[in-house]
Design an enzyme around this catalytic site. Structure first.
Site, PDB file in Angstrom:
ATOM      1  N   THR A 230      23.778  -5.802  -6.281  1.00 16.27           N
ATOM      2  CA  THR A 230      24.700  -4.808  -5.760  1.00 16.27           C
ATOM      3  C   THR A 230      24.797  -3.683  -6.866  1.00 16.27           C
ATOM      4  O   THR A 230      25.237  -2.739  -6.495  1.00 16.27           O
ATOM      5  CB  THR A 230      25.877  -5.145  -5.177  1.00 16.27           C
ATOM      6  OG1 THR A 230      26.680  -5.820  -6.008  1.00 16.27           O
ATOM      7  CG2 THR A 230      26.050  -5.839  -3.901  1.00 16.27           C
ATOM      8  N   ALA A 231      24.049  -3.738  -8.130  1.00  7.80           N
ATOM      9  CA  ALA A 231      24.129  -2.652  -8.916  1.00  7.80           C
ATOM     10  C   ALA A 231      22.894  -2.192  -9.039  1.00  7.80           C
ATOM     11  O   ALA A 231      22.404  -1.530  -7.944  1.00  7.80           O
ATOM     12  CB  ALA A 231      24.587  -3.436 -10.203  1.00  7.80           C
ATOM     13  N   TYR A 232      22.182  -2.108 -10.349  1.00  5.08           N
ATOM     14  CA  TYR A 232      20.997  -1.370 -10.325  1.00  5.08           C
ATOM     15  C   TYR A 232      19.846  -1.877  -9.628  1.00  5.08           C
ATOM     16  O   TYR A 232      19.241  -0.876  -8.982  1.00  5.08           O
ATOM     17  CB  TYR A 232      20.498  -1.132 -11.962  1.00  5.08           C
ATOM     18  CG  TYR A 232      19.756  -0.511 -12.340  1.00  5.08           C
ATOM     19  CD1 TYR A 232      19.664   0.941 -12.034  1.00  5.08           C
ATOM     20  CD2 TYR A 232      18.549  -0.642 -13.215  1.00  5.08           C
ATOM     21  CE1 TYR A 232      18.638   1.683 -12.441  1.00  5.08           C
ATOM     22  CE2 TYR A 232      17.495   0.168 -13.667  1.00  5.08           C
ATOM     23  CZ  TYR A 232      17.854   1.407 -13.220  1.00  5.08           C
ATOM     24  OH  TYR A 232      16.749   2.465 -13.599  1.00  5.08           O
TER      25      TYR A 232
ATOM     26  N   ASP B 200      22.403  -7.989 -14.875  1.00  5.68           N
ATOM     27  CA  ASP B 200      20.808  -7.801 -14.826  1.00  5.68           C
ATOM     28  C   ASP B 200      20.395  -7.706 -16.375  1.00  5.68           C
ATOM     29  O   ASP B 200      20.727  -7.440 -17.058  1.00  5.68           O
ATOM     30  CB  ASP B 200      20.375  -6.740 -14.172  1.00  5.68           C
ATOM     31  CG  ASP B 200      21.011  -5.357 -14.261  1.00  5.68           C
ATOM     32  OD1 ASP B 200      21.351  -5.161 -15.514  1.00  5.68           O
ATOM     33  OD2 ASP B 200      21.295  -4.760 -13.392  1.00  5.68           O
TER      34      ASP B 200
ATOM     35  N   ASP C  85       7.272   1.125 -13.961  1.00  4.50           N
ATOM     36  CA  ASP C  85       8.358   1.871 -14.839  1.00  4.50           C
ATOM     37  C   ASP C  85       9.113   0.556 -15.559  1.00  4.50           C
ATOM     38  O   ASP C  85       9.897   1.039 -16.648  1.00  4.50           O
ATOM     39  CB  ASP C  85       9.404   2.544 -14.405  1.00  4.50           C
ATOM     40  CG  ASP C  85       8.701   3.860 -13.955  1.00  4.50           C
ATOM     41  OD1 ASP C  85       7.561   4.272 -14.140  1.00  4.50           O
ATOM     42  OD2 ASP C  85       9.537   5.074 -13.446  1.00  4.50           O
TER      43      ASP C  85
ATOM     44  N   ASP D 294      33.833  -1.170 -12.582  1.00  3.22           N
ATOM     45  CA  ASP D 294      32.941  -2.544 -12.674  1.00  3.22           C
ATOM     46  C   ASP D 294      32.312  -2.531 -14.123  1.00  3.22           C
ATOM     47  O   ASP D 294      32.115  -3.640 -14.671  1.00  3.22           O
ATOM     48  CB  ASP D 294      31.911  -2.435 -11.762  1.00  3.22           C
ATOM     49  CG  ASP D 294      32.257  -2.618 -10.362  1.00  3.22           C
ATOM     50  OD1 ASP D 294      33.518  -3.236 -10.252  1.00  3.22           O
ATOM     51  OD2 ASP D 294      31.512  -2.261  -9.265  1.00  3.22           O
ATOM     52  N   GLY D 295      32.057  -1.414 -14.622  1.00  2.00           N
ATOM     53  CA  GLY D 295      31.631  -1.280 -16.095  1.00  2.00           C
ATOM     54  C   GLY D 295      32.440  -1.991 -16.908  1.00  2.00           C
ATOM     55  O   GLY D 295      32.103  -2.610 -18.014  1.00  2.00           O
TER      56      GLY D 295
END
Lengths: 291, 291, 291, 291
Positions: D182-184, D142, D171, D71-72
């Site tokens: 669906t990622a971070y 994102d 944070d 994905d990256g």
């Protein structure tokens, strides 16, 4: 560890394949000369020529109770075993449980356990006292306050050692032991409590206050749930999902540790965390995590 | 409870209004004839004519350490007090903390405490051992494994009493005491641990496995974090957010209870749950819940 | 905005202080010469000399429905208003609701709204179709699949646009509109959906799979819940907590957008986020956050 | 669907086995007579005799960009493809990704896609504008506001369409597209957004207010993050984890939809939910859920 000399066996109606496993255990124990009985409640499933003993007398004749089934069956058996000081060993029906870790075809494992090669651990129990019920209501997993039937919202406050913890409007409240922390409480967002911790957790169900969080308190705490008189509909208290005791408005439920513990027997190589990994789909290798 | 005979006082640079409160305490103690000193680290804020003692010798001259400031200041003071067996009392600066419960204008409260009318409680501590650092790294709140700077993902596995708990890819891992369970771990979804529980909680930060959950284990456990050699970037371990100890790939961090505890002093009517209600915006009256 | 010419007024049995507010509205409207009626279902609470109209004919005589009460009363009124294309204005009874934002003593606010100075917004609605029920089951907040009475576990699968989303064992399933996202779904861990998003959210209740997460899908999706034939006990579908429609094993529930929307009227200075801040205890100033 | 006539191929340094797959694709395309090129940034991994084109000119010569990796790698390629209106097809390296769904040995699948048998979908993009950076900062997954280095707490407020949403100490803040949900953001407790929803989600990271919840807003919203002047340490904004743009106190970050979308190409039988089931370990059969 000391050997087991006489084995009681039980299962529960509706456990798929139970009869087959009970029969296999019976044949195996005859073959090995192991003294064994069947609990009367399971006599329908027991082989015809097997000895049967009333559930309440199992402890007099046996020093180990083998339960065939899933976690629900083990919980059920535990409730019979608790006051007879009988340790319990769970044989699952092909699918690992949180509490039942022996596969039905591992008869060798069972032999080893009976011969004294096993892990033994004690799990703490909770008890509730409610007005009008004389005997303590015992729980191995959890005590759950919830609506008795259709209504949803429950209004209550909780004290811990006579100090107000919080007042809540919620779908209910789960009070779970470490054993129960991987059962219903986990679905509700509660933490996992390692069985060795002398602690219990309070998990509000669908709380109306967003800042509610699960809290973990000493198992030696005295917890009182004060059910508000303004509850619109009847409530109940459930122990391990077994019975539902009606609770009415303004009643108080006293919850504390039950004096006895239940002893669970596992194979010698039992590993609680390995079981968690399997049941909860945790990775042993970080490279394979899902995201 | 026994009276306190000699009081050490400290604060921390940057605490708003600290000087004013230190001055008021000094005047009040002189007025009442209470022996007191200022910690050398706070000498800038202390009144001119006040006695000053090196931080490391406070325990020799005083039997109570009063800290003026917020929770951060109290944590800071606790690190000085731990090995001097000095109990600690927190005076907040106008806003209740989780640990600092006396309002700066309640000088009567302080008089009562010194006269022996107080609640005393011991909070457990954690320690970490890492290669290359000789002294134990002590934490009252938490030990946090995290990236040292910009990278995000941390790869590690954790054993509890030499058994694998899990392997994780995450932003980091928080290991919190009951005291720390209402600090950083709570923001990360961890449960609240009542201070009396002999337990700690492990809270993965932004875990890559959705089935990860906070786990609560006995405070007597031996926890080892094995940092994977495949971590792309440098990591660090932080204790109470104080220092950052560099951690490199393939290192092991051993975490266990620190042998000593820290003693916190509160007013006689101290109530942990009441403090939670105030700090977390919990309702005492279910009718006023938010949803 | 266009003025309102004729006002219908309603409340609901059990709303504290409703009669007083209805009387005040009546007097105020007479005073100002505003044409108004009371809904027949509220005639018990209406002033004696007031005009009363059957609930089903309100839309013929009025172009605005004022509801006195909390969010529950507004939801109730909305169900009457939907098919009559009547916009709804909520007057709370002293405590701000998610949907009822006018304080009962702000009669000036109401005057301004009637004079055309207001904010109007449309909220999307859901409908369910189940076997044996001829009319669509409409929801402004949510449709909830749950046990009908005592059992806890519900077994079902869900398709979105004819593709399997997941199979679940859970306490139930909430399907919420943006309006409902701040109601029951929020207690269950669902996200907040801004009213303008053309989306709905599916929130499993106490799911047995830890990797379950709330999902947000387009409001134009066709959702089908297939209730497993293996459910041990009777289930039901609830709309906005109003009625419970029995659901039996192997039934399919079709859920999609209801063709109409409901129009909500607010004061001109209405601000959705400000309402969230008040209801959810969010801070407007970061310095005052709780931890 | 229309056929693809000329294929650009790329990968990324560090993708295991990339060279092997690039070579296989090259041989396969020569064999089939498919016009193809390699992106200059991947020329090190490309076969010796292959044609190479600068990354910025890929769109002039190709009408499909095939990316080999995870994905990256696909995110990386998307950033190159966006302004060249190039659709992107992901070939994973043996492990399914959220975005890369073709197995490297499924060359038949690729043939079918090139021949016009495929599913095409558009994913929305975000852009951020910050003082001192002239070009829009684009994100497919994102935008993340976070500390730039060691500090933890970030103080900020957020407006949506010029109305204050909330002020936070946390944070950081994740603003995710449906693709990024669906990622971070998912690790941080955010909801899953179906790719078709015209929505984005704001997920505070470790928020200091327990009542904080993820919120989903229309993708057409104008979001402004106002970074408080009282932030103790430097912050940054990251897009898709690619770059870090320094943010200083009192700066404002404007976030809105990027005018273009990115087009993702999948096999004809692509099923988003099936991919979720595989990646998130969701069950297709409720009987096999974990608890």
């Amino acid at each position: 560890m000391s050997k087991f000399k006489s084995i009681a066996i039980m299962s529960r109606a509706g456990v798929q394949g139970a009869e087959e496993t009970l029969t296999a255990l019976h044949a195996h124990f005859i073959n090995r000369g192991v003294t064994h009985f069947f609990a009367e409640s399971s006599s329908d499933m027991a082989p015809e020529n097997a000895d049967v003993i009333p559930d309440k007398s199992l402890g007099k004749h046996a020093d180990l109770l083998i339960v065939v089934g899933g976690d629900g069956s083990l919980i059920n058996a535990a409730h019979i075993a608790i006051d007879q000081s009988l340790p319990v060993l769970g044989v699952n029906r092909g699918r690992l449980g949180f509490l039942t870790d022996i596969h039905p075809q591992e008869l060798d494992s069972i032999d080893a356990i009976i011969a004294g090669d096993y892990t033994s651990e004690e799990r703490l129990l909770l008890q509730a006292e409610i007005p009008g019920v004389d005997e303590p209501i015992i729980a191995l997993n959890d005590l759950v306050l919830m609506p008795d039937g259709l209504s949803q919202m429950v209004i209550f406050s909780v004290t811990v050692n006579d100090q107000l913890l919080y007042a809540q409007r919620a779908d209910g409240l789960i009070i779970a032991t470490p054993t129960g922390s991987t059962a219903y409480a986990l679905s509700g967002g509660g933490p996992i409590l390692q069985p060795q911790t002398n602690a219990i957790t309070l998990v509000p169900m669908f709380p109306h206050t967003l800042s509610s969080r699960p809290i973990v308190i000493s198992a030696d705490s005295k917890v009182v749930i004060h059910v508000s008189p303004s509850n619109p509909k009847p409530l109940c208290l459930s122990n391990d999902g077994r019975a539902r005791y009606p609770i009415s408005g303004d009643q108080k439920i006293l919850i504390k540790r039950y004096p006895a513990k239940i002893r669970l027997i596992h194979p010698a190589d039992y590993n609680y965390y390995q079981m968690l990994q399997t049941k909860l789909n945790w990775e042993k290798h970080a490279e394979r995590t899902h995201l």
